[in-house]
Design a protein around this motif. Structure first.
Motif, PDB file in Angstrom:
ATOM      1  N   THR A 615      20.252   9.043   6.349  1.00  0.00           N
ATOM      2  CA  THR A 615      20.195   7.670   6.825  1.00  0.00           C
ATOM      3  C   THR A 615      21.437   7.388   7.657  1.00  0.00           C
ATOM      4  N   ASN A 748      10.483   4.466   6.643  1.00  0.00           N
ATOM      5  CA  ASN A 748      11.063   4.186   7.962  1.00  0.00           C
ATOM      6  C   ASN A 748      10.013   3.491   8.813  1.00  0.00           C
ATOM      7  N   GLN A 825       7.071  10.292  13.988  1.00  0.00           N
ATOM      8  CA  GLN A 825       6.758  10.970  12.712  1.00  0.00           C
ATOM      9  C   GLN A 825       7.595  12.237  12.564  1.00  0.00           C
ATOM     10  N   THR A 828      11.265  11.381  11.848  1.00  0.00           N
ATOM     11  CA  THR A 828      11.549  10.868  10.509  1.00  0.00           C
ATOM     12  C   THR A 828      11.321  11.931   9.441  1.00  0.00           C
ATOM     13  N   GLY A 831      15.568  14.946   9.744  1.00  0.00           N
ATOM     14  CA  GLY A 831      16.706  14.291  10.388  1.00  0.00           C
ATOM     15  C   GLY A 831      17.685  15.270  11.000  1.00  0.00           C
ATOM     16  N   LEU A 838      14.186  11.219   6.922  1.00  0.00           N
ATOM     17  CA  LEU A 838      15.020  10.036   7.095  1.00  0.00           C
ATOM     18  C   LEU A 838      14.637   8.981   6.061  1.00  0.00           C
ATOM     19  N   TRP A 839      15.536   8.039   5.868  1.00  0.00           N
ATOM     20  CA  TRP A 839      15.367   7.087   4.772  1.00  0.00           C
ATOM     21  C   TRP A 839      15.881   5.716   5.166  1.00  0.00           C
ATOM     22  N   CYS A 878      15.308   9.876  18.917  1.00  0.00           N
ATOM     23  CA  CYS A 878      15.501   9.289  17.582  1.00  0.00           C
ATOM     24  C   CYS A 878      16.600  10.041  16.840  1.00  0.00           C
TER      25      CYS A 878
END
Ligand SMILES: Nc1nc2c(ncn2[C@@H]2O[C@H](COP(=O)(O)OP(=O)(O)OP(=O)(O)O)[C@@H](O)[C@H]2O)c(=O)[nH]1
Ligand SMILES: [Mg+2]
Length: 1030
Positions: A615, A748, A825, A828, A831, A838-839, A878
């Motif tokens: 994160t 997410n 997608q 996430t 990462g 991801l969180w 991202c």
């Protein structure tokens, strides 16, 4: 078996925290009613139901197994279950097959974490519970409590257990209210509140559903035993005595009356409640008389004569005092009689049990169906549901049975003779045959009659009879081979079994992996899935020591997967075989089974593969305030596709913690209805709108709003202006939810760009671009609306292009939407730190599409499809955005309950200290020298924890771990001391790295074969000296 009346059947399980005495209690019931399989002398010592070697070695139960008992003219199927957290899935399988649950609590240890868990399990499965307070003897001999103190303690435990159950009730009540509120804006029905409030305690000794027992010495009683005895002696009615023997009731000796607290004031200085005076005092006297050196042995004779007991003289003269005590006590208050009469009286037979359990087993489906052939299927399914509800045991009723697990048994253990004495041909077939293992299904029949040789349908849990052909892979046809009544490890062949019975079925090994529904028709819904307390979290990679044994390992894993309801076998992206188990003890057993039974080759097991999440730093709600919706700020990442046609701007923000939590917790529900909706859009069944969906959406929506409100309450307390501003901002964001990730349900969110964002010019191409709009799919399904971004299509036009060209550009933009979602997608799911999911992040993506210029079009082919380029660019952007915004590693924490005698408290803290544990609470257990400590322990540090603890405390301390939550590590994994002060504090990096986040990140990277930035040798001389020291 088919002609047995249902009213004479009871299906029960024994549930409790680890070591509270389930298997010991089962021993006594088996010795008394098991048809001679266990000699009474061995009861309590043999642990008959723990027949696996590993269970006897570790002295804990690891699987649930059943035994058929005969008590009076009743048939009782008793399922013993494990109490250890690692095997909690076995509790779920036991609960599903039972109608009643004996919930045991150790009178000394009291309520523990697993007690909560099993009460919840019983509640969820709608079982009728009875409370058994075990190990009463320890109050006398170990804690040396007075009868009055013991009474207070027992009362407290009963109270505590009742409080837990009532919390489950109110939880249900709350969720009812939630959905009510979500559905209608009207007031909540006040009546509902009152009904729930008035509900009396679940467990009341007066009701006869609480037993006080000592399983070790084989005795136990309910209040009515004593009431019966004293009724004639004191000239009271049974009902008056039963009421008086628990709670603040006293016996007025002179008036010969039962009085309350007031009535006894002044009469006696230190009045004892009737339970103490008439029940506990005599027990204490017997124990003291029998066990203490100066005990008055005449007390024993008094008991023997007043209760008319026949105790053989031989036993009374035994030198071992314990034997004498057990001889008297087990005849005075026989344990099996107490427990089984309570079971028969308080627990329902299958007919009445299924009538109440039906809403959990087969939830009612409210469908509106226009199509007549579908209607026929639906009404047949309704009829099947009715038969389950009534537990229809007629031979012509439709058959419905639930297999809650598969278990493996060596072929040689199968009986060789059938029900009529004929020889059975247990041929070894297929892969199971090679391994010498036979798979049996542990099943309960809910309707109809099953007989060997019968053909049945095996339905998986997602089967839907209304979906026709598309469901074919969820239904198979199988022939039942032999059926058995289970006697622990032993099997009694039966030719048929009717509704309400629990049996083992042979012949389904290749059809069922873990659990399934068996039915005689395709036109019915399968039973709802079981609820598991935890998911298997301990993962290791496995490979054969000798690469040539890979085939054997794969076969072995397949068998293990079938034989153990809880393991998960997966293949990692690097091609390793990954085995997931519930905890260390479970893992140990799986490896042992693999080595010795299923694969029979030697294996290498990797250190545990720990999951992390990634994160960014910061607290949700405030950060978002600063970020401009239209990306005017400079904190964004820009990426252009290789062909230059699409420019992406991405900004990442942290979601408020409460919102992340809700998204995680609701992932199942979200998945269901987000998917459900898309199914509907496919047009397979237009009329099939489950009413439930509406309610579920309402519940989720409300939880999201509540989460945000509570976050507002915490972060901006009194500033009304800011609260309003945030509220407005959030309502806008909620209207722009485009997708969730990873896997479309994760914690997410992808936010659609603001439609008001202006078009930009691509300088290099000298052209105007258009903004690709998102579609706010998630917002629409959740019912959040806002002005921004809702109109589909794209925003304002570029001026120079012809209408035709613009239109094709818009069409292209429309088509690219799914690539953007896919890119999100992918990003996430893995990462930038170490490819972990991801969180709790929100990504705002603004994608611009440009007209294909003539020069560009000639070279565009070399970059491949535009959609692929966009997907990769979104993913890259991202990931880059996360890296830019102070990325942080997130780790999972266990909640840990430790119990230890005072003298080992220091040693235990020593172990905890090494594990980066955070102690929450430390408490001395009243009346004992035991400490209970609650702590959070990071999963990454927890391996070997139990072993280490055992070693350091000589086995006196015990720990139970439950997965609790995810938490961010505050450290920057990329932190390198730069300023002088930092170097002073943290060193210049030449000494051991203090940075735990980096250490964890690198260990994951190394495991995954990702690049690890590490200087291997920095100061060679220092390293040498270090090495010498070691
Ligand atoms: N003092 C005393 N000890 C008991 C009593 N009942 C059981 N025990 C002891 O408690 C320990 C655990 O008993 P088990 O019956 O194996 O417990 P369990 O609940 O089946 O344990 P798991 O199946 O591993 O969860 C054994 O050492 C028993 O001898 C009792 O009434 N009094
Ligand atoms: Mg046990």
């Amino acid at each position: 078996m088919g002609d047995l009346s249902c009213s004479k059947i009871r299906n029960i399980c024994i549930l409790a925290h680890v070591d509270h005495g389930k298997t010991t209690l089962a021993d006594h019931l088996i010795a008394a009613c098991g048809g001679g399989v266990l000699h009474p002398k061995l009861a309590g010592r043999l642990r008959y139901m723990d027949y696996l070697d590993e269970e006897q070695r570790r002295a804990i139960t690891m699987k649930s197994s059943s035994i058929a008992l005969h008590y009076k003219d009743y048939n009782i199927n008793l399922i013993d279950s494990p109490g250890h957290m690692d095997f909690c899935s076995e509790v779920s399988t036991a609960a599903r097959l039972s109608d009643g649950a004996l919930v045991l609590v150790d009178a000394v240890e009291g309520v523990h974490i697993q007690t909560h868990a099993v009460l919840r399990q019983a509640w969820v499965e709608k079982l009728t519970p009875c409370l058994v307070l075990n190990k009463i003897d320890r109050l006398i001999t170990e804690l040396k409590l007075s009868p009055m103190e013991a009474y207070n303690r027992l009362q407290r435990i009963v109270h505590e257990v009742n409080a837990i159950v009532s919390a489950y009730k109110s939880e249900k009540y709350l969720s009812d209210v939630d959905s009510l509120l979500a559905g209608t804006s009207g007031d909540v029905d006040q009546g509902l509140v009152e009904v729930e409030d008035d509900e009396e305690d679940m467990f009341q000794p007066q009701k006869g559903n609480v037993a006080f027992v000592c399983a070790l010495d084989g005795w136990g009683f309910c209040i009515n035993h004593f009431a019966e005895f004293y009724a004639s002696k004191l000239q009271f009615s049974m009902s008056a005595l039963i009421k008086g023997l628990w709670g603040p009731w006293y016996y007025h000796t002179k008036k010969m009356m039962i009085v309350g607290k007031k009535g006894i004031e002044g009469v006696s200085k230190d009045p004892q409640p009737m339970f103490v005076k008439f029940v506990l005092n005599p027990l204490w006297q017997v124990y003291q008389a029998a066990l203490e050196a100066d005990g008055d042995i005449r007390m024993l004779s008094k008991v023997i004569s007043s209760f008319n007991l026949s105790v053989p003289q031989r036993e009374l003269e035994n030198k071992d005092k314990k034997v004498v005590l057990q001889a008297v006590m087990s005849r005075w208050l026989p344990l099996s009689d107490t427990i089984l009469s309570m079971v028969v009286k308080c627990m329902p037979d299958p007919v009445s049990a299924q009538a109440t359990r039906i809403c959990r087993l087969l939830p009612k489906r409210e469908l509106v169906i226009n199509n007549s052939s579908l209607y026929d299927i639906f009404s047949e399914a309704e009829n099947v549901r009715k038969c389950v509800e009534y537990c229809d045991s007629r031979a012509d009723a439709p058959c419905m049975a639930f297999v809650s697990k598969m278990f493996a048994l060596p072929f040689k253990m199968l009986p060789t003779k059938g029900p009529n004495g004929e020889f059975l041909n247990n041929q070894l077939t297929g892969e199971a045959g090679e391994s010498g293992e036979c798979f049996l299904a542990f099943a309960r029949i809910f309707s109809g009659v099953l007989h060997s040789g019968q053909k049945v349908f095996v339905l998986s849990s997602v089967y839907d009879p209304l979906k026709g052909e598309s469901m074919n892979r969820h239904v198979q046809e199988a022939e039942l081979q032999s059926m058995y009544l289970m006697m622990g490890q032993g099997l009694l062949p039966v030719s048929s079994a009717s509704a309400g019975n629990v049996i083992a079925i042979q012949g389904l090994g290749q059809y069922i992996l873990k659990s399934a529904t068996l039915s005689s028709t395709r036109n019915c819904w399968p039973f709802s899935s079981m609820m598991f307390q935890v998911a298997p979290t301990l993962r290791v990679a496995i490979e054969p020591s000798n690469p040539a044994d890979m085939g054997a390992l794969l076969k072995g894993l397949k068998l293990l997967n079938r034989a153990d309801p809880f393991v998960e076998i997966t293949v990692s992206s690097r091609g390793e075989q990954v085995l997931a188990a519930a905890g260390e003890v479970h893992l140990d057993r799986c490896i042992k089974d693999l080595k010795e039974r299923f694969a029979k080759v030697s294996l290498e097991v990797s250190p545990p593969l720990v999951s992390f999440k990634e994160t960014i730093e910061g607290e949700g709600i405030n950060l978002i305030e600063n970020s401009k919706v239209s990306l005017c700020s400079t904190e964004y990442v820009e990426r252009t596709t290789p062909n230059g046609r699409c420019v992406l701007r991405v900004q990442v923000m942290k979601l408020p913690k409460t919102l992340t939590k809700v998204l995680e917790e609701c992932s199942d529900m979200l998945g269901d209805f987000l998917e459900g909706q898309s199914r509907k859009r496919d047009g397979t069944l237009g009329s099939h709108i489950a009413q439930d969906d509406g309610e579920v959406v309402g519940v989720v929506r409300k939880r999201i709003l509540d989460a945000l409100e509570s976050e507002l309450g915490v972060s901006v307390k009194n500033d009304q202006d800011r609260v309003e501003r945030y509220r407005k901002m959030w309502s806008e964001y909620l209207g722009r939810l485009w997708s969730l990730g990873p896997s479309h349900v994760g914690p997410n969110v992808l936010l659609a760009p603001d439609s008001k964002a202006s078009n930009i010019s691509n300088v290099s191409l000298g052209q105007k671009g258009i903004l690709i709009q998102g579609s706010c799919d998630v917002s629409k399904r959740l019912g959040f609306f806002s002005d921004a971004g809702l109109e589909s299509g794209t925003s304002s036009l570029s001026t120079e292009e012809t209408a035709e060209e613009t239109e094709s550009l818009y069409r292209e933009a429309e088509a690219l939407k799914s690539s953007i979602v896919s890119g999100f997608q992918l990003a996430t799911a893995a990462g930038p730190l170490c490819d972990e999911p991801l969180w709790g992040l929100a990504f705002l993506v603004e994608p611009y599409l440009f007209q294909e210029s003539s020069e560009a079009s000639s070279q565009s082919d070399q970059y491949g499809m535009l959609s692929g380029q966009v997907m990769t660019a979104v993913k890259e952007a991202c990931r880059a955005a996360v890296l830019q915004s102070k990325p942080r590693l997130v780790e999972a924490l266990y909640f840990c309950e430790l119990t230890t005698p005072t003298e080992y408290l220091g040693a235990m803290y020593g172990v905890l200290g090494k594990m980066r544990a955070r102690v929450l609470k430390e408490e001395m257990q009243e009346g004992s020298s035991l400490f209970t400590v609650h702590a959070y322990v990071p999963v990454a540090e927890s391996f070997g924890f139990a072993d280490e603890l055992r070693k350091r405390t000589s086995g006196a301390a015990s720990a139970l771990l439950v997965l609790s939550h995810w938490e961010e590590l505050p450290e920057d994994p990329f932190f390198v001391p730069k300023t002088e002060e930092e170097i002073e504090e943290f060193g210049d990096g030449s000494s051991v790295l203090p940075n735990i986040a980096r250490k964890l990140m690198n260990s994951v990277r190394r495991r995954k074969g990702l690049h690890v930035e590490e200087k291997v040798v920095q100061h060679a001389t220092k390293q040498r000296t270090l090495a010498r020291k070691v």
